[in-house]
Design a protein around this motif. Structure first.
Motif, short mmCIF file in Angstrom:
data_model
loop_
_atom_site.label_atom_id
_atom_site.label_comp_id
_atom_site.label_asym_id
_atom_site.label_seq_id
_atom_site.Cartn_x
_atom_site.Cartn_y
_atom_site.Cartn_z
N ASP A 100 1.82 -11.71 9.37
CA ASP A 100 2.87 -11.31 8.46
C ASP A 100 2.83 -9.81 8.47
OD1 ASP A 100 1.19 -10.52 5.80
OD2 ASP A 100 0.01 -12.06 6.85
N ASN A 101 4.04 -9.09 7.65
CA ASN A 101 3.93 -7.94 7.56
C ASN A 101 3.07 -6.95 6.97
OD1 ASN A 101 6.28 -7.84 8.98
ND2 ASN A 101 7.70 -8.07 7.54
N TRP A 102 2.37 -7.76 5.65
CA TRP A 102 1.33 -7.01 5.09
C TRP A 102 0.10 -6.88 5.88
CZ3 TRP A 102 1.38 -4.08 1.17
CH2 TRP A 102 2.67 -4.05 0.15
N SER A 103 -0.17 -8.08 6.59
CA SER A 103 -1.24 -8.00 7.42
C SER A 103 -1.33 -7.00 8.81
CB SER A 103 -1.72 -9.50 8.18
OG SER A 103 -2.07 -10.13 6.93
N LEU A 104 -0.20 -6.74 9.28
CA LEU A 104 0.37 -5.95 10.06
C LEU A 104 0.13 -4.46 9.61
CD1 LEU A 104 1.36 -6.62 12.87
CD2 LEU A 104 3.58 -6.21 12.40
N PHE A 105 0.47 -4.20 8.57
CA PHE A 105 0.51 -2.87 8.02
C PHE A 105 -0.95 -2.67 7.80
CE2 PHE A 105 -0.28 -0.33 4.48
CZ PHE A 105 0.37 0.73 4.59
N ALA A 106 -1.75 -3.69 7.28
CA ALA A 106 -3.04 -3.66 7.06
C ALA A 106 -3.91 -3.15 8.37
CB ALA A 106 -3.69 -4.78 6.33
N PHE A 107 -3.89 -3.85 9.27
CA PHE A 107 -4.29 -3.87 10.67
C PHE A 107 -4.15 -2.24 11.12
CE2 PHE A 107 -4.55 -8.39 11.16
CZ PHE A 107 -6.21 -8.45 11.13
N ALA A 108 -2.81 -2.03 11.17
CA ALA A 108 -2.41 -0.69 11.63
C ALA A 108 -2.90 0.35 10.86
CB ALA A 108 -0.87 -0.57 11.49
N SER A 109 -3.20 0.30 9.47
CA SER A 109 -3.77 1.50 8.64
C SER A 109 -5.32 1.52 9.19
CB SER A 109 -3.78 1.04 7.13
OG SER A 109 -2.37 0.90 6.79
N VAL A 110 -5.93 0.25 9.37
CA VAL A 110 -7.41 0.19 9.67
C VAL A 110 -7.54 0.99 11.06
CG1 VAL A 110 -9.00 -1.25 10.42
CG2 VAL A 110 -7.99 -1.78 8.30
N LEU A 146 -9.00 10.76 3.84
CA LEU A 146 -7.88 9.83 3.93
C LEU A 146 -8.06 8.93 5.07
CD1 LEU A 146 -4.91 12.35 3.56
CD2 LEU A 146 -6.08 11.08 1.88
N ALA A 147 -8.69 8.88 6.07
CA ALA A 147 -8.98 7.92 7.09
C ALA A 147 -9.79 6.84 6.61
CB ALA A 147 -9.49 8.61 8.42
N ASP A 148 -10.67 7.25 5.72
CA ASP A 148 -11.65 6.11 4.94
C ASP A 148 -10.59 5.34 4.01
OD1 ASP A 148 -13.86 7.23 6.39
OD2 ASP A 148 -14.46 8.66 4.61
N MET A 149 -9.85 6.09 3.16
CA MET A 149 -9.06 5.31 2.23
C MET A 149 -8.11 4.48 2.85
SD MET A 149 -7.89 8.39 -0.43
CE MET A 149 -6.18 7.63 -0.38
N SER A 150 -7.45 4.72 4.29
CA SER A 150 -6.64 3.79 4.95
C SER A 150 -7.37 2.58 5.44
CB SER A 150 -6.23 4.73 6.16
OG SER A 150 -5.23 4.08 6.81
N VAL A 151 -8.57 2.92 6.02
CA VAL A 151 -9.55 1.60 6.35
C VAL A 151 -9.61 0.71 5.39
CG1 VAL A 151 -11.60 1.23 7.26
CG2 VAL A 151 -10.40 2.85 8.44
N THR A 152 -9.97 1.26 4.08
CA THR A 152 -10.40 0.65 2.85
C THR A 152 -9.14 -0.18 2.54
OG1 THR A 152 -12.35 2.08 2.38
CG2 THR A 152 -11.50 0.62 0.44
N THR A 153 -8.11 0.70 2.23
CA THR A 153 -6.93 -0.12 1.68
C THR A 153 -6.39 -1.30 2.69
OG1 THR A 153 -6.04 1.73 0.73
CG2 THR A 153 -4.47 0.42 1.03
N GLY A 154 -6.51 -1.01 4.00
CA GLY A 154 -6.11 -2.14 4.98
C GLY A 154 -7.16 -3.12 4.79
N MET A 155 -8.31 -3.05 4.93
CA MET A 155 -9.29 -4.16 4.70
C MET A 155 -9.11 -4.90 3.20
SD MET A 155 -10.84 -4.21 7.34
CE MET A 155 -12.04 -5.47 6.80
N ILE A 156 -8.66 -4.32 2.14
CA ILE A 156 -8.49 -4.86 1.01
C ILE A 156 -7.13 -5.73 0.92
CG2 ILE A 156 -7.76 -4.55 -1.53
CD1 ILE A 156 -9.70 -1.89 -1.58
N ILE A 157 -6.33 -5.27 1.68
CA ILE A 157 -4.91 -6.02 1.97
C ILE A 157 -5.20 -7.10 2.73
CG2 ILE A 157 -2.54 -5.95 2.90
CD1 ILE A 157 -2.35 -2.79 2.10
N LEU A 158 -6.01 -7.18 3.69
CA LEU A 158 -6.34 -8.20 4.47
C LEU A 158 -6.84 -9.30 4.01
CD1 LEU A 158 -7.37 -6.44 8.17
CD2 LEU A 158 -5.30 -7.94 7.67
N VAL A 159 -8.06 -9.05 2.91
CA VAL A 159 -8.66 -9.92 2.29
C VAL A 159 -7.70 -10.59 1.36
CG1 VAL A 159 -10.27 -10.15 0.32
CG2 VAL A 159 -10.92 -8.76 2.27
#
Length: 173
Positions: A100-110, A146-159
């Motif tokens: 799905d689009n949210w997971s796609l965004f999250a993976f790409a952010s990570v 910011l990279a850490d924020m991106s990884v963390t945000t992506g992981m939260i969205i995936l959860v």
């Protein structure tokens, strides 16, 4: 080779994440006195003492973990392994059209955040961390970027997406 809109979206998220992170780090390195021993020398309050900027050159991973590893282990755990994992995740999201689009965004952010920090380790030998939050002891972070924020945000969205999918499949059965 023609790229699909989906693939273009994935690469735009990854490239935007890397660009924002690297630009912020260039500015921090150029304007804030930094240290490599995980103790900041210059603190710039952004919102009082609650949100502060500083410049720490982190030779390890999260909160400096791994900075005291021998060089061979550090290369394996902080460069080779992350590159392999990021490559496999990118391959997965490019091939699996059911994401799905949210997971796609999250993976790409990570992936973007991971690449940005790996790039720092390769080019500079350390990762520039510069943001710190302390809400009076109620909530306190380590020093991050910011990279850490991106990884963390992506992981939260995936959860969240994972729980949403489980809830959907439970309610349809």
């Amino acid at each position: 080779m023609k790229l699909s809109k989906r693939s273009v979206y994935i690469f735009l998220v990854i490239i935007s994440t890397i660009a924002a992170d690297q630009i912020s780090k260039i500015l921090v390195r150029a304007n804030i006195v930094g240290r490599t021993d995980m103790t900041p020398s210059e603190r710039i309050p952004l919102i009082g003492d609650a949100f502060v900027m500083m410049n720490i050159e982190n030779t390890g991973a999260f909160l400096g973990m791994g900075s005291d590893l021998n060089p061979t282990l550090r290369i394996i755990l902080l460069l080779i392994l992350p590159i392999l994992v990021l490559g496999f995740v990118l391959r997965h999201i490019l091939k699996d059209k059911t994401i799905d689009n949210w997971s796609l965004f999250a993976f790409a952010s990570v992936i973007g955040g991971g690449i940005a920090n790996v790039y720092d380790r390769i080019v500079y030998g350390s990762v520039t961390d510069f943001l710190f939050i302390d809400l009076g002891g109620v909530f306190k972070t380590g020093i991050f970027n910011l990279a850490d924020m991106s990884v963390t945000t992506g992981m939260i969205i995936l959860v969240i997406a994972s729980f949403s999918k489980k809830k959907e499949t439970t309610s349809t059965n």
